[in-house]
Design an enzyme around this catalytic site. Structure first.
Site, PDB file in Angstrom:
ATOM      1  N   ASP A   1       0.817  -1.221   0.000  1.00 46.53           N
ATOM      2  CA  ASP A   1       0.000   0.000   0.000  1.00 46.53           C
ATOM      3  C   ASP A   1       0.849   1.268   0.000  1.00 46.53           C
ATOM      4  O   ASP A   1       0.300   2.376   0.092  1.00 46.53           O
ATOM      5  CB  ASP A   1      -0.922   0.029   1.233  1.00 46.53           C
TER       6      ASP A   1
ATOM      7  N   ARG B   1       0.535  -1.283   7.425  1.00 50.04           N
ATOM      8  CA  ARG B   1       1.028  -0.078   6.755  1.00 50.04           C
ATOM      9  C   ARG B   1       2.045   0.707   7.594  1.00 50.04           C
ATOM     10  O   ARG B   1       2.705   1.609   7.069  1.00 50.04           O
ATOM     11  CB  ARG B   1      -0.144   0.842   6.368  1.00 50.04           C
TER      12      ARG B   1
ATOM     13  N   ARG C   1     -10.139   5.011  10.662  1.00 52.02           N
ATOM     14  CA  ARG C   1      -8.671   4.964  10.673  1.00 52.02           C
ATOM     15  C   ARG C   1      -8.085   5.945  11.696  1.00 52.02           C
ATOM     16  O   ARG C   1      -7.376   5.566  12.605  1.00 52.02           O
ATOM     17  CB  ARG C   1      -8.120   5.272   9.288  1.00 52.02           C
TER      18      ARG C   1
ATOM     19  N   HIS D   1     -11.456   7.092   4.463  1.00 50.53           N
ATOM     20  CA  HIS D   1     -10.563   8.254   4.583  1.00 50.53           C
ATOM     21  C   HIS D   1     -11.323   9.467   4.052  1.00 50.53           C
ATOM     22  O   HIS D   1     -12.083   9.355   3.077  1.00 50.53           O
ATOM     23  CB  HIS D   1      -9.291   8.088   3.728  1.00 50.53           C
TER      24      HIS D   1
ATOM     25  N   CYS E   1      -5.154   9.610  -3.563  1.00 52.03           N
ATOM     26  CA  CYS E   1      -4.458   8.732  -2.604  1.00 52.03           C
ATOM     27  C   CYS E   1      -3.046   8.408  -3.066  1.00 52.03           C
ATOM     28  O   CYS E   1      -2.172   8.107  -2.254  1.00 52.03           O
ATOM     29  CB  CYS E   1      -5.189   7.410  -2.430  1.00 52.03           C
TER      30      CYS E   1
HETATM   31  N1  ARG Z   1      -5.351   0.128   0.798  1.00 52.89           N
HETATM   32  C1  ARG Z   1      -5.080   1.413   1.337  1.00 52.89           C
HETATM   33  C2  ARG Z   1      -5.618   1.507   2.756  1.00 52.89           C
HETATM   34  O1  ARG Z   1      -6.637   0.933   3.013  1.00 52.89           O
HETATM   35  C3  ARG Z   1      -5.669   2.482   0.487  1.00 52.89           C
HETATM   36  C4  ARG Z   1      -5.336   3.870   0.952  1.00 52.89           C
HETATM   37  C5  ARG Z   1      -6.102   4.926   0.231  1.00 52.89           C
HETATM   38  N2  ARG Z   1      -5.607   6.199   0.563  1.00 52.89           N
HETATM   39  C6  ARG Z   1      -6.340   7.311   0.735  1.00 52.89           C
HETATM   40  N3  ARG Z   1      -5.727   8.412   0.925  1.00 52.89           N
HETATM   41  N4  ARG Z   1      -7.655   7.260   0.778  1.00 52.89           N
HETATM   42  O2  ARG Z   1      -5.056   2.135   3.612  1.00 52.89           O
END
Ligand code: ARG
Length: 297
Positions: A81, A106, A152, A181, A275
């Protein structure tokens, strides 16, 4: 048109947004979907790696054609990612506040990105005490930040950032798992206008955005789910994963040119054009009164 009313070329660019002029990106060398940390990700779905490379290259070309300078951070093995650089930190001037990733998968990305920032001569600030997933969850708008919390990032991270840096943070709860996000539901166009996906926010969040955004471009549920709001605004060019004729007209009416970049392979990981970039030329105001603009809780 008489010569006196004609716009000189220098006037045309004068009021253009300055953001999106320099971004940090990471190549898809190690991109894959090997785990699932959002509802879009299914490790059983194969990524077409050649296609992902072509799409990423096309995004880079489109940004460069819009006069955006592209810096890169080397991709790291085992961090599929890391292409989504938007999540690695919050930029303000020549400083970066590193993210504290909620997903352990991550977390190691951040030190790679910080080393790159050090090489570029940037100041690395203290990371927040609670999870906060960078600019992907804290979008610069009108001198402050429009931030997301829930899936998140934590609301408490924003109280800390506001106290430390004096940033005006409007923190909005995200409840729809598709918009995990804030940059999937909100995209500033300039200081007055922004694309907004109502489904991404609570009633309180929608009300806060209505206060904050003078000229909202409200997306349909379909446009929202197609990540139309996950756009990079480079001057007057809106680089976006998808656009509809209706939305294109709304943008054009405001003087923006939509440029669609198909990044569908990255959609398999739940990401779009924005992203895949971290804006490097962001200047935030630093004299915010504590909590006045914010909606927390
Ligand atoms: N697979 C990544 C995650 O879930 C995608 C991140 C997408 N980034 C964003 N800025 N929306 O973290």
């Amino acid at each position: 048109m008489t010569p006196t009313t004609a716009k000189a070329p220098e006037d045309v660019t004068e009021g253009d947004p300055e953001w999106g002029r320099r971004v940090l990106m990471c190549s898809p060398e190690h991109f894959d979907v090997t785990y699932s940390i959002n509802v879009w990700m299914d490790p059983d779905v194969m990524v077409d790696f050649d296609r992902a490379w072509r799409q990423w290259d096309d995004l880079v070309c489109t940004l460069k054609a819009a006069d955006t300078e592209v810096e890169t951070v080397p991709a790291a093995q085992g961090l599929p990612d890391m292409v989504f650089t938007a999540n690695s930190g919050i930029v303000d001037g020549a400083t970066v506040t590193p993210a504290r990733m909620r997903a352990p998968e991550r977390a190691p990305e951040v030190e790679h990105v910080c080393s790159r920032f050090e090489e570029l001569g940037w100041t690395i600030e203290q990371p927040p005490a609670a999870p906060q997933e960078g600019a992907g969850d804290a979008v610069a708008f009108a001198g402050g930040l429009v931030a997301g919390y829930g899936p998140r990032s934590s609301a408490s991270a924003y109280a800390g950032l506001r106290a430390r840096h004096g940033w005006a943070v409007t923190a909005l709860e995200l409840t729809d798992p598709r918009y995990y996000h804030v940059d999937l539901g909100f995209c500033p166009l300039d200081d007055r206008a922004a694309m907004v996906v109502p489904e991404a926010f609570t009633a309180a969040g929608r009300a806060a955005l209505a206060e904050l955004v003078e000229d909202p471009v409200v997306l349909t549920p379909e446009e929202g789910a197609a990540f139309c709001a996950n756009a990079v605004v480079a001057g007057r060019t809106v680089v976006m994963p998808h656009c509809t004729p209706r939305l294109g007209r709304e943008l054009e009416r405001r003087g923006f040119d939509p440029a669609v970049c198909d990044v569908s392979e990255f959609g398999k990981a739940g990401g779009g054009c924005r992203c895949l970039t971290l804006a490097l030329n962001v200047e935030l105001d630093r004299a915010a009164a504590p909590f006045t603009a914010g909606v927390v809780g």
